[in-house]
Design a protein around this motif. Structure first.
Motif, PDB file in Angstrom:
ATOM      1  N   VAL A 150       0.851  -1.192   0.000  1.00 22.07           N
ATOM      2  CA  VAL A 150       0.000   0.000   0.000  1.00 22.07           C
ATOM      3  C   VAL A 150       0.882   1.236   0.000  1.00 22.07           C
ATOM      4  CG1 VAL A 150      -1.783   1.308   1.200  1.00 22.07           C
ATOM      5  CG2 VAL A 150      -1.867  -1.193   1.214  1.00 22.07           C
ATOM      6  N   CYS A 151       0.632   2.111  -0.961  1.00 19.70           N
ATOM      7  CA  CYS A 151       1.285   3.416  -1.006  1.00 19.70           C
ATOM      8  C   CYS A 151       0.297   4.424  -0.424  1.00 19.70           C
ATOM      9  CB  CYS A 151       1.642   3.773  -2.442  1.00 19.70           C
ATOM     10  SG  CYS A 151       2.388   5.416  -2.622  1.00 19.70           S
ATOM     11  N   PHE A 152       0.622   4.954   0.736  1.00 15.04           N
ATOM     12  CA  PHE A 152      -0.277   5.892   1.394  1.00 15.04           C
ATOM     13  C   PHE A 152       0.001   7.316   0.917  1.00 15.04           C
ATOM     14  CE2 PHE A 152      -0.687   2.367   4.384  1.00 15.04           C
ATOM     15  CZ  PHE A 152      -2.050   2.368   4.597  1.00 15.04           C
ATOM     16  N   HIS A 153      -1.066   8.068   0.783  1.00 18.13           N
ATOM     17  CA  HIS A 153      -0.981   9.458   0.342  1.00 18.13           C
ATOM     18  C   HIS A 153      -1.611  10.357   1.400  1.00 18.13           C
ATOM     19  CE1 HIS A 153       0.173   8.368  -3.840  1.00 18.13           C
ATOM     20  NE2 HIS A 153      -0.538   7.278  -3.575  1.00 18.13           N
ATOM     21  N   ASP A 154      -0.999  11.489   1.619  1.00 18.98           N
ATOM     22  CA  ASP A 154      -1.504  12.481   2.558  1.00 18.98           C
ATOM     23  C   ASP A 154      -1.933  13.701   1.764  1.00 18.98           C
ATOM     24  OD1 ASP A 154      -2.139  14.024   4.728  1.00 18.98           O
ATOM     25  OD2 ASP A 154      -0.057  14.444   5.299  1.00 18.98           O
ATOM     26  N   GLY A 155      -3.148  13.630   1.211  1.00 19.32           N
ATOM     27  CA  GLY A 155      -3.644  14.711   0.363  1.00 19.32           C
ATOM     28  C   GLY A 155      -3.400  14.405  -1.102  1.00 19.32           C
ATOM     29  N   ASN A 156      -3.288  15.442  -1.898  1.00 21.84           N
ATOM     30  CA  ASN A 156      -3.124  15.269  -3.337  1.00 21.84           C
ATOM     31  C   ASN A 156      -1.769  14.624  -3.655  1.00 21.84           C
ATOM     32  OD1 ASN A 156      -5.539  16.652  -3.435  1.00 21.84           O
ATOM     33  ND2 ASN A 156      -4.614  18.592  -4.029  1.00 21.84           N
ATOM     34  N   GLY A 157      -1.745  13.850  -4.739  1.00 20.46           N
ATOM     35  CA  GLY A 157      -0.505  13.179  -5.096  1.00 20.46           C
ATOM     36  C   GLY A 157      -0.497  12.780  -6.559  1.00 20.46           C
ATOM     37  N   GLU A 158       0.626  12.234  -6.991  1.00 18.65           N
ATOM     38  CA  GLU A 158       0.812  11.834  -8.381  1.00 18.65           C
ATOM     39  C   GLU A 158       1.129  10.347  -8.441  1.00 18.65           C
ATOM     40  OE1 GLU A 158       2.875  14.178 -11.888  1.00 18.65           O
ATOM     41  OE2 GLU A 158       4.397  13.035 -10.790  1.00 18.65           O
ATOM     42  N   ILE A 159       0.373   9.616  -9.249  1.00 19.80           N
ATOM     43  CA  ILE A 159       0.666   8.204  -9.492  1.00 19.80           C
ATOM     44  C   ILE A 159       1.786   8.098 -10.524  1.00 19.80           C
ATOM     45  CG2 ILE A 159      -0.295   5.975 -10.188  1.00 19.80           C
ATOM     46  CD1 ILE A 159      -1.570   7.155  -7.661  1.00 19.80           C
ATOM     47  N   MET A 160       1.664   8.851 -11.577  1.00 25.85           N
ATOM     48  CA  MET A 160       2.690   8.987 -12.604  1.00 25.85           C
ATOM     49  C   MET A 160       2.378  10.268 -13.350  1.00 25.85           C
ATOM     50  SD  MET A 160       1.342   6.040 -15.282  1.00 25.85           S
ATOM     51  CE  MET A 160       2.627   6.396 -16.469  1.00 25.85           C
ATOM     52  N   GLU A 161       3.272  10.693 -14.240  1.00 12.71           N
ATOM     53  CA  GLU A 161       3.052  11.952 -14.947  1.00 12.71           C
ATOM     54  C   GLU A 161       1.722  11.919 -15.693  1.00 12.71           C
ATOM     55  OE1 GLU A 161       5.235  14.914 -18.184  1.00 12.71           O
ATOM     56  OE2 GLU A 161       6.177  13.020 -17.595  1.00 12.71           O
ATOM     57  N   GLY A 162       0.875  12.902 -15.403  1.00 11.37           N
ATOM     58  CA  GLY A 162      -0.422  13.000 -16.053  1.00 11.37           C
ATOM     59  C   GLY A 162      -1.548  12.302 -15.323  1.00 11.37           C
ATOM     60  N   LEU A 163      -1.222  11.555 -14.277  1.00  7.02           N
ATOM     61  CA  LEU A 163      -2.243  10.823 -13.524  1.00  7.02           C
ATOM     62  C   LEU A 163      -2.107  11.186 -12.055  1.00  7.02           C
ATOM     63  CD1 LEU A 163      -4.534   8.713 -13.738  1.00  7.02           C
ATOM     64  CD2 LEU A 163      -2.826   6.974 -13.218  1.00  7.02           C
ATOM     65  N   THR A 164      -3.106  11.901 -11.542  1.00  7.17           N
ATOM     66  CA  THR A 164      -3.027  12.435 -10.187  1.00  7.17           C
ATOM     67  C   THR A 164      -4.238  12.031  -9.370  1.00  7.17           C
ATOM     68  OG1 THR A 164      -3.967  14.515 -11.031  1.00  7.17           O
ATOM     69  CG2 THR A 164      -1.568  14.400 -10.780  1.00  7.17           C
ATOM     70  N   ILE A 165      -4.057  12.057  -8.055  1.00  9.23           N
ATOM     71  CA  ILE A 165      -5.155  11.805  -7.132  1.00  9.23           C
ATOM     72  C   ILE A 165      -5.354  13.053  -6.280  1.00  9.23           C
ATOM     73  CG2 ILE A 165      -4.954   9.293  -7.052  1.00  9.23           C
ATOM     74  CD1 ILE A 165      -3.249   9.626  -4.530  1.00  9.23           C
ATOM     75  N   HIS A 166      -6.602  13.247  -5.852  1.00  7.55           N
ATOM     76  CA  HIS A 166      -6.960  14.483  -5.149  1.00  7.55           C
ATOM     77  C   HIS A 166      -7.888  14.149  -3.989  1.00  7.55           C
ATOM     78  CE1 HIS A 166      -5.272  16.867  -8.502  1.00  7.55           C
ATOM     79  NE2 HIS A 166      -5.657  15.806  -9.205  1.00  7.55           N
ATOM     80  N   LEU A 167      -7.471  14.498  -2.790  1.00  8.37           N
ATOM     81  CA  LEU A 167      -8.268  14.264  -1.603  1.00  8.37           C
ATOM     82  C   LEU A 167      -9.469  15.200  -1.598  1.00  8.37           C
ATOM     83  CD1 LEU A 167      -8.671  12.946   1.203  1.00  8.37           C
ATOM     84  CD2 LEU A 167      -7.245  14.785   2.137  1.00  8.37           C
ATOM     85  N   VAL A 168     -10.660  14.629  -1.481  1.00 10.17           N
ATOM     86  CA  VAL A 168     -11.896  15.399  -1.438  1.00 10.17           C
ATOM     87  C   VAL A 168     -12.606  15.211  -0.097  1.00 10.17           C
ATOM     88  CG1 VAL A 168     -14.181  15.684  -2.468  1.00 10.17           C
ATOM     89  CG2 VAL A 168     -12.192  15.371  -3.937  1.00 10.17           C
ATOM     90  N   GLY A 169     -12.652  13.970   0.395  1.00  6.81           N
ATOM     91  CA  GLY A 169     -13.368  13.725   1.645  1.00  6.81           C
ATOM     92  C   GLY A 169     -14.860  13.844   1.450  1.00  6.81           C
ATOM     93  N   GLY A 170     -15.559  14.134   2.545  1.00  8.69           N
ATOM     94  CA  GLY A 170     -17.001  14.335   2.481  1.00  8.69           C
ATOM     95  C   GLY A 170     -17.780  13.054   2.656  1.00  8.69           C
TER      96      GLY A 170
END
Length: 258
Positions: A150-170
């Motif tokens: 498991v690769c943990f992310h603390d907020g927004n991050g990048e999987i690879m160039e052009g592919l990103t993840i964004h923490l939204v919550g809710g």
């Protein structure tokens, strides 16, 4: 079958009272509403990224959902083995997004710190908050953590160039969305940050959430991420089935998003 970048794989369905879905149609206690279940497949460079893993057959039976095709079987029919998936983005740990984790033996799993803390912490002492979680799926995520996958992310991050993840919550405290920008097209997989497209238009909210205000703020984030010409894909909307073409007549469960 090679001319695609992002697929929505339609693996399940259910008919539920519209009051449970946050939709208005006559008497919300009586009127039926349909909710669809998807996982998403991204091909980017040499990597195959699966966004979410669906519910398990056992959870489908327990919760009265219909599994139309197991996500692993859907991949097989697309000519993709589960072992060829390089990355799995878990948008959140709810039962319909994090089942079947053990079926992807070579994948690195991407998860938000806050989601693991939420799904294994004191909030799960409360029935309403733990209701959308399946204990087996959460335990599988813990096992993957102990195996170093498991690769943990603390907020927004990048999987690879052009592919990103964004923490939204809710909807869940560690809910993350996925954005693909290959230089030509932008696709934002909203997952449960946006259950149905109409919610975005009217600031409606699915009735199950960890933080109401964060859900509404998430809509603003989704608009910014998709921009004026990007494709914003809601997580459970039946309109996805008619708004996007099938990969082929024999593979109608796979909708081409880009």
């Amino acid at each position: 079958m090679t001319d695609w970048k992002v697929l929505a794989i339609h693996y399940g369905t259910a008919v539920r009272p519209v009051g449970e879905l946050g939709l208005e149609a006559g008497d919300p206690h009586d009127a039926p509403g349909r909710i669809e279940y998807f996982v998403w497949l991204i091909r980017h460079g040499e990597r195959l990224i699966l966004v979410d893993t669906g519910f398990s057959p056992q959870e489908a039976e327990r919760r009265g959902r219909t599994m139309l095709i197991h996500p692993v079987e859907a991949l097989r029919q697309l000519g993709i083995s589960a072992s060829s998936i390089t990355d799995v983005v878990i948008t959140h740990l709810h039962y319909d997004h994090a089942g079947n984790l053990a079926d992807f033996p070579e994948a690195l799993f991407h998860l938000q710190d806050r989601e693991m803390a939420y799904g294994t912490g004191r909030c799960m002492c409360h029935d309403r908050l733990r209701r959308p979680f399946a204990v087996d799926a959460v335990v599988d995520a813990v096992r993957l953590t102990f195996s170093g996958r498991v690769c943990f992310h603390d907020g927004n991050g990048e999987i690879m160039e052009g592919l990103t993840i964004h923490l939204v919550g809710g909807h869940s405290r560690g809910l993350q969305v996925v954005r693909l920008d290959d230089g030509n097209d932008v696709v934002v997989i909203a997952s449960d940050a946006l259950h149905f497209q109409r919610f975005l238009e009217h600031d409606d909210v699915f009735p199950l959430f960890a933080d109401y205000a964060d859900v509404l703020e998430g809509y603003r984030t989704l608009r910014e991420l998709s921009g004026p010409s990007g494709v914003l894909v809601p997580g459970h909307d039946p309109a996805v089935l008619t708004s996007f073409p099938s990969l082929s007549p024999d593979l109608a469960f796979a909708k081409v998003l880009r």
